[in-house]
Write a protein that holds these residues in place. Structure first.
Motif, PDB file in Angstrom:
ATOM      1  N   LEU A  10      45.838  45.502  52.369  1.00 57.43           N
ATOM      2  CA  LEU A  10      44.809  45.315  51.334  1.00 57.43           C
ATOM      3  C   LEU A  10      44.693  46.516  50.408  1.00 57.43           C
ATOM      4  CD1 LEU A  10      42.029  43.655  53.535  1.00 57.43           C
ATOM      5  CD2 LEU A  10      43.341  42.537  51.738  1.00 57.43           C
ATOM      6  N   ALA A  21      34.548  43.292  51.647  1.00 53.81           N
ATOM      7  CA  ALA A  21      34.506  41.817  51.777  1.00 53.81           C
ATOM      8  C   ALA A  21      35.904  41.224  52.003  1.00 53.81           C
ATOM      9  CB  ALA A  21      33.873  41.211  50.539  1.00 53.81           C
ATOM     10  N   ASP A  22      36.899  41.774  51.300  1.00 52.60           N
ATOM     11  CA  ASP A  22      38.267  41.249  51.446  1.00 52.60           C
ATOM     12  C   ASP A  22      38.806  41.489  52.854  1.00 52.60           C
ATOM     13  OD1 ASP A  22      38.194  40.435  48.869  1.00 52.60           O
ATOM     14  OD2 ASP A  22      39.534  41.980  48.074  1.00 52.60           O
ATOM     15  N   TYR A  44      37.256  38.975  55.091  1.00 49.41           N
ATOM     16  CA  TYR A  44      37.778  37.643  54.776  1.00 49.41           C
ATOM     17  C   TYR A  44      39.161  37.439  55.396  1.00 49.41           C
ATOM     18  CZ  TYR A  44      39.051  33.638  51.821  1.00 49.41           C
ATOM     19  OH  TYR A  44      39.442  32.404  51.373  1.00 49.41           O
ATOM     20  N   VAL A  45      40.031  38.431  55.209  1.00 47.25           N
ATOM     21  CA  VAL A  45      41.396  38.314  55.737  1.00 47.25           C
ATOM     22  C   VAL A  45      41.380  38.294  57.262  1.00 47.25           C
ATOM     23  CG1 VAL A  45      43.591  39.547  55.975  1.00 47.25           C
ATOM     24  CG2 VAL A  45      42.573  39.274  53.742  1.00 47.25           C
ATOM     25  N   HIS A  85      51.814  39.730  53.335  1.00 46.16           N
ATOM     26  CA  HIS A  85      50.653  40.530  53.729  1.00 46.16           C
ATOM     27  C   HIS A  85      50.969  41.364  54.971  1.00 46.16           C
ATOM     28  CE1 HIS A  85      46.417  41.459  54.575  1.00 46.16           C
ATOM     29  NE2 HIS A  85      46.657  41.090  55.815  1.00 46.16           N
ATOM     30  N   LEU A 121      53.597  44.014  54.307  1.00 50.18           N
ATOM     31  CA  LEU A 121      53.003  45.115  53.532  1.00 50.18           C
ATOM     32  C   LEU A 121      52.142  46.012  54.427  1.00 50.18           C
ATOM     33  CD1 LEU A 121      53.308  45.651  50.515  1.00 50.18           C
ATOM     34  CD2 LEU A 121      51.158  44.465  50.126  1.00 50.18           C
ATOM     35  N   ASN A 179      45.491  40.988  46.433  1.00 50.13           N
ATOM     36  CA  ASN A 179      45.711  40.990  47.882  1.00 50.13           C
ATOM     37  C   ASN A 179      45.581  39.580  48.446  1.00 50.13           C
ATOM     38  OD1 ASN A 179      42.927  40.472  48.411  1.00 50.13           O
ATOM     39  ND2 ASN A 179      42.496  42.641  48.093  1.00 50.13           N
ATOM     40  N   LEU A 180      45.843  39.456  49.748  1.00 51.19           N
ATOM     41  CA  LEU A 180      45.842  38.130  50.384  1.00 51.19           C
ATOM     42  C   LEU A 180      44.497  37.417  50.216  1.00 51.19           C
ATOM     43  CD1 LEU A 180      47.466  36.140  52.172  1.00 51.19           C
ATOM     44  CD2 LEU A 180      46.497  37.260  54.157  1.00 51.19           C
ATOM     45  N   ALA A 181      43.399  38.182  50.302  1.00 50.38           N
ATOM     46  CA  ALA A 181      42.071  37.567  50.176  1.00 50.38           C
ATOM     47  C   ALA A 181      41.905  36.919  48.796  1.00 50.38           C
ATOM     48  CB  ALA A 181      40.989  38.616  50.401  1.00 50.38           C
ATOM     49  N   GLU A 182      42.313  37.638  47.766  1.00 49.80           N
ATOM     50  CA  GLU A 182      42.181  37.088  46.402  1.00 49.80           C
ATOM     51  C   GLU A 182      43.069  35.865  46.220  1.00 49.80           C
ATOM     52  OE1 GLU A 182      41.241  41.186  43.926  1.00 49.80           O
ATOM     53  OE2 GLU A 182      43.271  40.752  44.572  1.00 49.80           O
ATOM     54  N   ARG A 214      41.577  32.921  48.094  1.00 48.82           N
ATOM     55  CA  ARG A 214      40.399  32.346  47.407  1.00 48.82           C
ATOM     56  C   ARG A 214      40.843  31.446  46.256  1.00 48.82           C
ATOM     57  NH1 ARG A 214      38.133  37.748  47.860  1.00 48.82           N
ATOM     58  NH2 ARG A 214      36.790  37.797  49.684  1.00 48.82           N
TER      59      ARG A 214
END
Lengths: 79, 234
Positions: free
Chosen positions: A20, A66-67, A70-71, B32, B35, B196-199, B202
């Motif tokens: 991240l 938050a990310d 979430y991940v 992800h 990385l 990133n993976l979260a973005e 989403r």
């Protein structure tokens, strides 16, 4: 939380943090704080499911990033 | 077979291929984890081998189906064009009905309706990829697991290509193989541009209803056009 669970959790969280792009110093601090709080909360419970444990970790992580939360929480629900 | 209808079917089939999510999801997770464990340079290197694995699988499948259909046409001539469109109408209708209800699992994520054993197996592999060979095999294997949705597409495209002799086959197949990996390259670009993976997840979750409806509509249109082709070949 036994030492192997903590070690696995720490290793996994470090992988997510690096991916991240969270700086390693900040990531270490987030992870330490999270594990400390989770350990404290675990002492109050006699039984806990894996899902509850993961929710607890995610809730703590969310306070910092938050990310990250979430991940961690959804890593098995992506495929 | 009219060239106009054939081109439309080929474009629709390629659009459906672009929308399928299994490979994209696995690739995003793979990137992800790579990385998180390896350097960016090594991750980029591995991801190219993953994409190569996927392309090899798609190329191989094209070749196998091509040889199979070509032999069928060689032996039984027009018979294949009488039966095949009707078989594919049924398959496309089934896919169209399955897309809105069974493509994704219920929930707020992009979990697909793939058996848990398979997804757990893939997840385990994704986390342990370290070499180019691992990445290549992973890309190849994921292509195989997506076959339930992609096989009808290959069959539709090849049936059309075999009927429309005016359309050059090799370039269309090459374009198809390249297009199939466009979502993977797009995901790679997103990671490289500091997403990133979260973005990414989403965005994928947000696009879920669109993907479901689009797949359903596109499969229905392809089924309709295959009816037209079936009637033409009587």
């Amino acid at each position: 939380m036994d030492s192997s669970t903590e070690k696995d959790l720490r290793r996994e969280l470090k992988i997510h943090a690096k991916a991240l792009g969270i700086p390693s110093g900040a990531a270490d601090s987030f992870i330490d704080e999270t594990i400390k709080t989770v350990k404290k909360n675990l002492k109050k419970k006699t039984v806990i499911t894996k899902a509850d444990f993961e929710r607890m970790v995610a809730r703590e992580l969310k306070k910092y990033n938050a990310d990250f939360a979430y991940v961690y929480q959804n890593r098995d629900k992506i495929i | 077979m009219g060239i106009f209808i054939s081109v439309i079917i080929l474009v629709l089939v390629m659009l459906i291929q672009l929308m399928l999510q299994l490979n994209t999801g696995v690739f995003a997770l793979f990137y992800h984890y790579a990385l998180g464990k390896l350097s960016r340079k090594k991750t980029d290197d591995l991801c190219l081998y993953y994409i190569l694995g996927t392309e090899m699988f798609i190329g191989g499948i094209w070749l196998i189906i091509y040889i199979f259909l070509f032999n069928m046409v060689g032996e039984s001539g027009e018979a294949v064009f009488r039966i095949m469109p009707w078989v594919l109408v049924g398959v496309c209708m089934a896919e169209a009905l399955a897309s809105p209800f069974f493509y994704y699992r219920k929930g707020k994520m992009t979990e697909l309706f793939v058996p848990r054993k398979i997804t757990n197996g893939i997840s385990g592999k994704v986390k342990s990829v370290k070499t180019r060979l691992d990445a290549f095999i992973l890309g190849f294997v994921v292509g195989a697991f997506e076959l339930i949705f992609t096989l009808p597409l290959y069959l539709v495209a090849l049936t059309v290509l075999m009927g429309a002799t005016e359309i050059p086959r090799a370039p269309v197949i090459i374009v198809y193989i390249i297009l199939a990996t466009v979502p993977l390259f797009a995901t790679r670009i997103m990671f490289r541009t500091d997403h990133n993976l979260a973005e990414i997840e989403r965005k994928r979750v947000k696009a879920k209803p669109f993907v479901k409806i689009s797949l359903c509509v596109l499969y229905l249109i392809v089924a309709g056009l295959m009816v037209y082709i079936g009637v033409q070949h009587g």
